[in-house]
Design a protein around this motif. Structure first.
Motif, PDB file in Angstrom:
ATOM      1  N   SER A  48      27.840  28.569  31.667  1.00 55.35           N
ATOM      2  CA  SER A  48      29.212  28.566  31.017  1.00 55.35           C
ATOM      3  C   SER A  48      29.912  27.590  32.021  1.00 55.35           C
ATOM      4  N   CYS A  49      29.854  27.292  33.113  1.00 55.16           N
ATOM      5  CA  CYS A  49      30.554  26.404  34.476  1.00 55.16           C
ATOM      6  C   CYS A  49      30.036  24.903  33.093  1.00 55.16           C
ATOM      7  N   VAL A  50      28.724  25.125  33.678  1.00 58.97           N
ATOM      8  CA  VAL A  50      28.676  23.593  32.716  1.00 58.97           C
ATOM      9  C   VAL A  50      28.850  22.943  31.953  1.00 58.97           C
ATOM     10  N   HIS A  51      28.962  24.001  31.014  1.00 57.54           N
ATOM     11  CA  HIS A  51      29.854  23.484  29.637  1.00 57.54           C
ATOM     12  C   HIS A  51      31.597  22.937  30.039  1.00 57.54           C
ATOM     13  N   PHE A  52      31.763  24.217  31.000  1.00 56.35           N
ATOM     14  CA  PHE A  52      33.436  23.328  30.987  1.00 56.35           C
ATOM     15  C   PHE A  52      33.075  22.439  32.442  1.00 56.35           C
ATOM     16  N   ILE A  53      32.567  21.883  32.607  1.00 59.22           N
ATOM     17  CA  ILE A  53      33.155  20.637  34.014  1.00 59.22           C
ATOM     18  C   ILE A  53      32.193  19.456  32.915  1.00 59.22           C
ATOM     19  N   CYS A  54      31.120  19.845  31.771  1.00 58.84           N
ATOM     20  CA  CYS A  54      31.065  18.845  30.960  1.00 58.84           C
ATOM     21  C   CYS A  54      31.809  18.502  29.823  1.00 58.84           C
ATOM     22  N   SER A  56      35.045  18.924  30.939  1.00 58.67           N
ATOM     23  CA  SER A  56      36.442  18.077  31.030  1.00 58.67           C
ATOM     24  C   SER A  56      36.186  16.576  31.470  1.00 58.67           C
ATOM     25  N   ILE A  57      35.100  16.671  31.830  1.00 56.40           N
ATOM     26  CA  ILE A  57      34.630  14.859  31.972  1.00 56.40           C
ATOM     27  C   ILE A  57      34.777  14.288  31.272  1.00 56.40           C
ATOM     28  N   GLY A  58      33.827  14.671  29.776  1.00 60.42           N
ATOM     29  CA  GLY A  58      34.118  13.983  28.558  1.00 60.42           C
ATOM     30  C   GLY A  58      35.565  13.909  27.932  1.00 60.42           C
ATOM     31  N   ALA A  59      36.547  14.981  28.185  1.00 59.59           N
ATOM     32  CA  ALA A  59      37.658  14.485  27.340  1.00 59.59           C
ATOM     33  C   ALA A  59      38.647  14.119  28.589  1.00 59.59           C
ATOM     34  N   TYR A  60      38.091  13.668  29.832  1.00 61.21           N
ATOM     35  CA  TYR A  60      38.914  12.613  30.900  1.00 61.21           C
ATOM     36  C   TYR A  60      38.434  10.897  30.328  1.00 61.21           C
ATOM     37  N   VAL A  61      36.736  11.316  29.520  1.00 60.43           N
ATOM     38  CA  VAL A  61      36.039  10.150  29.638  1.00 60.43           C
ATOM     39  C   VAL A  61      36.954   9.109  28.604  1.00 60.43           C
ATOM     40  N   VAL A  62      37.285   9.872  27.439  1.00 58.17           N
ATOM     41  CA  VAL A  62      38.148  10.134  25.912  1.00 58.17           C
ATOM     42  C   VAL A  62      39.240   9.308  26.104  1.00 58.17           C
ATOM     43  N   ILE A  63      39.913  10.255  27.037  1.00 54.73           N
ATOM     44  CA  ILE A  63      41.259  10.237  27.681  1.00 54.73           C
ATOM     45  C   ILE A  63      41.361   8.500  28.317  1.00 54.73           C
ATOM     46  N   PHE A 239      45.111  12.110  11.618  1.00 53.97           N
ATOM     47  CA  PHE A 239      44.733  12.304  12.847  1.00 53.97           C
ATOM     48  C   PHE A 239      45.125  12.620  13.846  1.00 53.97           C
ATOM     49  N   LEU A 240      46.321  13.044  14.003  1.00 58.29           N
ATOM     50  CA  LEU A 240      47.158  14.644  14.963  1.00 58.29           C
ATOM     51  C   LEU A 240      46.725  15.626  15.530  1.00 58.29           C
ATOM     52  N   LEU A 241      45.594  15.739  14.310  1.00 51.18           N
ATOM     53  CA  LEU A 241      44.955  16.948  14.856  1.00 51.18           C
ATOM     54  C   LEU A 241      43.372  16.572  15.581  1.00 51.18           C
ATOM     55  N   SER A 242      42.920  15.461  15.418  1.00 51.76           N
ATOM     56  CA  SER A 242      42.115  15.257  16.409  1.00 51.76           C
ATOM     57  C   SER A 242      42.489  14.482  17.762  1.00 51.76           C
ATOM     58  N   ILE A 243      43.590  14.269  18.183  1.00 47.22           N
ATOM     59  CA  ILE A 243      44.216  13.848  19.133  1.00 47.22           C
ATOM     60  C   ILE A 243      44.437  14.753  19.493  1.00 47.22           C
ATOM     61  N   LEU A 244      45.588  16.188  19.344  1.00 46.56           N
ATOM     62  CA  LEU A 244      45.134  17.581  19.896  1.00 46.56           C
ATOM     63  C   LEU A 244      44.237  17.837  20.269  1.00 46.56           C
ATOM     64  N   SER A 245      43.371  18.802  19.654  1.00 46.29           N
ATOM     65  CA  SER A 245      41.259  18.942  19.488  1.00 46.29           C
ATOM     66  C   SER A 245      41.138  18.157  21.140  1.00 46.29           C
ATOM     67  N   ILE A 246      41.556  16.872  21.516  1.00 46.10           N
ATOM     68  CA  ILE A 246      40.976  16.456  22.554  1.00 46.10           C
ATOM     69  C   ILE A 246      41.532  16.922  23.756  1.00 46.10           C
ATOM     70  N   ASN A 247      43.207  16.873  23.492  1.00 47.68           N
ATOM     71  CA  ASN A 247      43.389  17.335  24.635  1.00 47.68           C
ATOM     72  C   ASN A 247      44.248  19.032  24.699  1.00 47.68           C
ATOM     73  N   TYR A 251      43.799  19.675  29.087  1.00 45.00           N
ATOM     74  CA  TYR A 251      44.192  20.263  29.411  1.00 45.00           C
ATOM     75  C   TYR A 251      43.079  21.859  29.935  1.00 45.00           C
ATOM     76  N   MET A 252      42.735  22.395  28.820  1.00 49.64           N
ATOM     77  CA  MET A 252      42.054  23.847  29.162  1.00 49.64           C
ATOM     78  C   MET A 252      40.790  24.358  29.607  1.00 49.64           C
ATOM     79  N   ALA A 253      39.812  23.285  29.737  1.00 48.42           N
ATOM     80  CA  ALA A 253      38.509  22.768  30.468  1.00 48.42           C
ATOM     81  C   ALA A 253      38.793  23.540  32.265  1.00 48.42           C
ATOM     82  N   PRO A 254      39.302  21.872  32.504  1.00 48.11           N
ATOM     83  CA  PRO A 254      39.817  21.718  34.139  1.00 48.11           C
ATOM     84  C   PRO A 254      39.976  23.392  34.259  1.00 48.11           C
TER      85      PRO A 254
END
Length: 397
Positions: A48-54, A56-63, A239-247, A251-254
């Motif tokens: 689970s921790c590996v999933h959260f780390i991935c 977190s990194i993925g969301a940071y890269v996308v945004i 489009f807004l929904l896709s923005i909210l999903s990555i946000n 915020y929650m994965a880290p």
């Protein structure tokens, strides 16, 4: 002619969206089970921790790096007061799912997860004394009956795994109720008020939002908007929904990584180190483990893409068929024994979930009841007679 081509394209788009959603979801589940069973990496907290780390990194890269989606800025105070509690429950939910997968077959775990609508309705009734239409209660009967039959006839029954899956359903329900509590905390007492941040974004553009209203949408996982406001018809809202999903992930994965990191090291640290020294093929196994984390991150977007491309009814049916596909694929790969009555119980549960989704959708289409509310807890409209949860989004990571 143009209408026919458009219709065919819409059908093809919906089918492709459903297939890619099934692919990501079933692959993540099967890979996690493979990690626990075939790779002998019996550490669900670490996975689970590996999933959260991935994530977190993925969301940071996308945004931040690729800037594919804009960042919704949330004040630090709101992050700790509002997002952290949601992340804590979210973390427990994912961990319990992986713990249950460690001890029970995929088929049994997926069937128990279908109990989420019932736990959500009961918790809302107990905690808030919310009223629900009698048809909602009646639609839960086949779900409960099917799960009871499946549990009694499960040949690979494990009490610890069963309890983990059951408490995972409670964690999902608690997450939903907690999100609704945030709505009440900001005086968002109706579904219409959920659209306030959307209007704000429409007038001022999508860039940096310093109000917590948008994070309320994130916390609620856009459930009410998806089902009751027919978001599929508005491209801007999609489009807004896709923005909210990555946000949401950003915020929650880290927070989830921070919450789970220390317990994972304390509980499983020595076992993981011993696994490194005793496992025959460490590097190929690590590639599989981290690949499951990357696919889990991709699963977030596949869910929202299928929401964009299908109607609420199609989404409900596809979600239940997804469970059947996961059960079938897991049986073909792991060959876990399934008795005839166990298969019947699983089928009853899935049919019950489909019927529950149909009843909920039909109630949402009916006009609101006339008259003045009898008490503060009496629902003001049909939407308030409906449960909050969308159990098909439970597999978000």
């Amino acid at each position: 002619m143009e209408e026919s081509v458009f219709f065919q394209w819409s059908m093809l788009r919906s089918l492709l969206a459903i297939l890619q959603w099934w692919g990501f979801n079933v692959t993540v589940i099967i890979m996690n089970k493979w990690i626990f069973q075939k790779l002998d990496f019996k550490f669900p907290l670490s996975v689970s921790c590996v999933h959260f780390i991935c994530s977190s990194i993925g969301a940071y890269v996308v945004i931040k790096v690729l800037k594919i989606k804009p960042l919704i800025v949330v004040e630090p105070e709101d992050r700790w007061r509002r997002i952290f509690p949601m992340s804590f429950v979210f973390c427990i939910n994912i961990v319990l799912g992986n713990v249950s997968l460690r001890f029970i077959p995929v088929s049994f775990m997926q069937t128990i997860k279908s109990f989420t609508p019932a736990t959500t309705v009961v918790l809302q009734w107990l905690v808030w004394r919310k009223y629900f239409d009698w048809q909602i209660w009646a639609s839960l009967i086949p779900i409960v009956g099917g799960i009871l039959l499946t549990s009694v006839t499960e040949l690979s029954f494990n009490m610890f795994g069963f309890c983990a899956a059951l408490f995972g359903c409670l964690a999902t329900s608690t997450k939903t109720i907690l999100a609704e509590s945030l709505l009440h905390g900001y005086k968002f007492d109706s579904t219409a008020s959920l659209l306030q941040p959307v209007h704000f974004l429409t007038r001022n553009g999508i860039a940096k939002i310093h109000h917590f209203q948008c994070m309320v949408l994130i916390a609620c996982e856009i459930v009410c908007v998806i089902y009751y406001c027919k978001i599929q018809s508005d491209l801007f809202l999609q489009f807004l929904l896709s923005i909210l999903s990555i946000n949401t992930v950003y915020y929650m994965a880290p927070f989830a990584t921070m919450i789970l990191g220390l317990p994972a090291m304390l509980v499983e640290g020595s076992g993981v180190i011993n696994w490194f020294y005793t496992h025959e093929s460490v590097w190929p196994a690590l590639i599989i483990i981290f690949s499951s984390g990357v696919l889990a991150f991709c699963l977030n977007f596949s869910i929202f893409y299928v929401i964009h491309s299908t109607t609420a009814v199609t989404f409900n049916v596809a979600g239940n068929l997804k469970v059947a596909v996961a059960v079938l694929v897991s049986w073909l790969i792991f060959h876990n024994p399934i008795s005839y009555m166990n298969a019947v119980g699983c089928a009853i549960t899935l049919v019950g979930c489909t019927f529950y989704g149909y009843v909920r959708h039909m109630l949402s289409q009916q006009p609101p009841p006339s008259g003045t509310p009898r008490t503060p807890r009496t629902p003001r409209n049909r939407i308030e007679l409906l449960p909050l949860v969308n159990d098909k989004l439970d597999d978000k990571v």
